[in-house]
Design a protein around this motif. Structure first.
Motif, PDB file in Angstrom:
ATOM      1  N   SER A  49       0.834  -1.198   0.000  1.00 11.62           N
ATOM      2  CA  SER A  49       0.000   0.000   0.000  1.00 11.62           C
ATOM      3  C   SER A  49       0.873   1.254   0.000  1.00 11.62           C
ATOM      4  O   SER A  49       1.047   1.908   1.034  1.00 11.62           O
ATOM      5  CB  SER A  49      -0.921   0.012   1.228  1.00 11.62           C
ATOM      6  OG  SER A  49      -1.765  -1.107   1.233  1.00 11.62           O
ATOM      7  N   GLN A  51       1.908   5.110  -0.381  1.00 13.19           N
ATOM      8  CA  GLN A  51       1.153   6.297   0.001  1.00 13.19           C
ATOM      9  C   GLN A  51       0.555   6.975  -1.242  1.00 13.19           C
ATOM     10  O   GLN A  51       1.126   6.884  -2.342  1.00 13.19           O
ATOM     11  CB  GLN A  51       2.064   7.279   0.740  1.00 13.19           C
ATOM     12  CG  GLN A  51       2.585   6.756   2.076  1.00 13.19           C
ATOM     13  CD  GLN A  51       1.448   6.457   3.041  1.00 13.19           C
ATOM     14  OE1 GLN A  51       0.602   7.302   3.292  1.00 13.19           O
ATOM     15  NE2 GLN A  51       1.436   5.236   3.569  1.00 13.19           N
ATOM     16  N   PRO A  52      -0.581   7.662  -1.096  1.00 11.77           N
ATOM     17  CA  PRO A  52      -1.183   8.346  -2.247  1.00 11.77           C
ATOM     18  C   PRO A  52      -0.216   9.284  -2.960  1.00 11.77           C
ATOM     19  O   PRO A  52      -0.219   9.368  -4.188  1.00 11.77           O
ATOM     20  CB  PRO A  52      -2.351   9.123  -1.611  1.00 11.77           C
ATOM     21  CG  PRO A  52      -2.719   8.319  -0.402  1.00 11.77           C
ATOM     22  CD  PRO A  52      -1.422   7.760   0.116  1.00 11.77           C
ATOM     23  N   GLU A  53       0.624   9.974  -2.183  1.00 12.87           N
ATOM     24  CA  GLU A  53       1.577  10.888  -2.827  1.00 12.87           C
ATOM     25  C   GLU A  53       2.603  10.145  -3.672  1.00 12.87           C
ATOM     26  O   GLU A  53       3.140  10.687  -4.644  1.00 12.87           O
ATOM     27  CB  GLU A  53       2.285  11.779  -1.786  1.00 12.87           C
ATOM     28  CG  GLU A  53       2.990  11.035  -0.677  1.00 12.87           C
ATOM     29  CD  GLU A  53       2.127  10.870   0.555  1.00 12.87           C
ATOM     30  OE1 GLU A  53       2.703  10.789   1.651  1.00 12.87           O
ATOM     31  OE2 GLU A  53       0.876  10.824   0.423  1.00 12.87           O
ATOM     32  N   TYR A  55       1.912   7.441  -5.541  1.00 10.88           N
ATOM     33  CA  TYR A  55       1.237   7.229  -6.823  1.00 10.88           C
ATOM     34  C   TYR A  55       1.272   8.506  -7.672  1.00 10.88           C
ATOM     35  O   TYR A  55       1.559   8.476  -8.873  1.00 10.88           O
ATOM     36  CB  TYR A  55      -0.219   6.810  -6.597  1.00 10.88           C
ATOM     37  CG  TYR A  55      -0.402   5.426  -6.036  1.00 10.88           C
ATOM     38  CD1 TYR A  55       0.092   4.304  -6.699  1.00 10.88           C
ATOM     39  CD2 TYR A  55      -1.105   5.221  -4.853  1.00 10.88           C
ATOM     40  CE1 TYR A  55      -0.092   3.028  -6.193  1.00 10.88           C
ATOM     41  CE2 TYR A  55      -1.303   3.942  -4.343  1.00 10.88           C
ATOM     42  CZ  TYR A  55      -0.783   2.847  -5.014  1.00 10.88           C
ATOM     43  OH  TYR A  55      -0.973   1.591  -4.514  1.00 10.88           O
TER      44      TYR A  55
END
Length: 270
Positions: A49, A51-53, A55
């Motif tokens: 997983s 982190q969104p940053e 991606y």
């Protein structure tokens, strides 16, 4: 009943893109503000997983949407499609990198056929995806156009496409997917920067470049990068104020010989 598990290609895609760019893990990690160890873990799929940053950073760096990085096995794509992705033609992107065509409609919500006069060329190249600019162009109704597709009219300039004369008005249909182009399709091609509109026989090469060829043999074919092309419009029809000249006797003889050669060739195949 549980849904089918979606396979995720993020880890293998990051490694594939890094190696495609001939970047070391250390170089890419530094560019993204990561440690080499974290990048190695991402590429190995050991970080389930990110982190969104992360991606977002990978998407921004490689200019490929997050959806594509997650859902598409990039290693299975051909070179042409990869180059298309890298130049911004990503079907999953919903933003500035996707070619966006502005259109205008009439009171019945039917698309207008806008005319782009010579004096508006510079403005068009700056505002081609600006709905207000497009809405301000002259509009025409042309009978018998296909109901599907977007059409626009461009004036031809120069003699590179003779016998289509200079000053003819070219009616052309917008091409969203350039891979649909057949070799030597006559098109209006809108080039970026301080270049121009050109009317050429257009071929999308295997390496992702675009070959532009004139009908007039005086002009040599040339190649441009896909990244230098803003729009491509396939020729549909043209109108001209010039009356066509009659064929010379020699042209008639040559045409007859060519037709005979074609028939003989077909007979040999049969």
């Amino acid at each position: 009943m549980a849904g089918k598990t979606q396979k995720i290609f993020f880890a293998s895609n990051i490694k594939f893109l890094r190696e495609r760019r001939k970047l070391s893990q250390e170089t890419l990690a530094s560019a993204l503000g990561l440690t080499r160890a974290k990048l190695a873990a991402i590429e190995a799929g050991n970080t389930k997983s990110p982190q969104p940053e992360d991606y977002l950073n990978f998407s921004d760096f490689f200019k490929i949407s997050i959806d594509t990085l997650l859902k598409i096995d990039l290693s299975k794509l051909g070179e042409l499609k990869l180059r298309e992705l890298e130049t911004g033609n990503d079907v999953y992107i919903r933003g500035g990198n996707l070619r966006v065509l502005a259109i205008s409609v009439d009171k019945s919500n039917n698309e207008n056929v806008e005319y782009v006069p010579v004096k508006a060329k510079a403005g068009y190249m700056a505002g081609y995806n600006d709905p207000e600019f497009i809405a301000g162009l002259p509009k025409f109704s042309i009978p018998n156009l296909p109901t599907q597709g977007t059409f626009r009219i461009f004036p031809s300039v120069g003699d590179s496409m003779l016998p289509v004369p200079e000053g003819a008005d070219i009616v052309a249909q917008y091409i969203a997917d350039w891979t649909d182009l057949k070799p030597d399709t006559p098109c209006i091609v809108i080039l970026k920067g301080q270049q121009d509109f050109v009317f050429k026989l257009t071929t999308l090469n295997e390496d992702g470049t675009i070959r532009l060829k004139s009908l007039n043999p005086v002009y040599e074919p040339y190649t441009v990068e896909a990244a230098d092309v803003m729009e491509i419009w396939r020729f549909y029809a043209y109108t001209s104020r010039e009356f066509p000249e009659a064929r010379s006797e020699m042209e008639t003889v040559l045409a007859a010989i060519k037709s005979l050669e074609q028939r003989l060739g077909q007979m040999e195949k049969d």
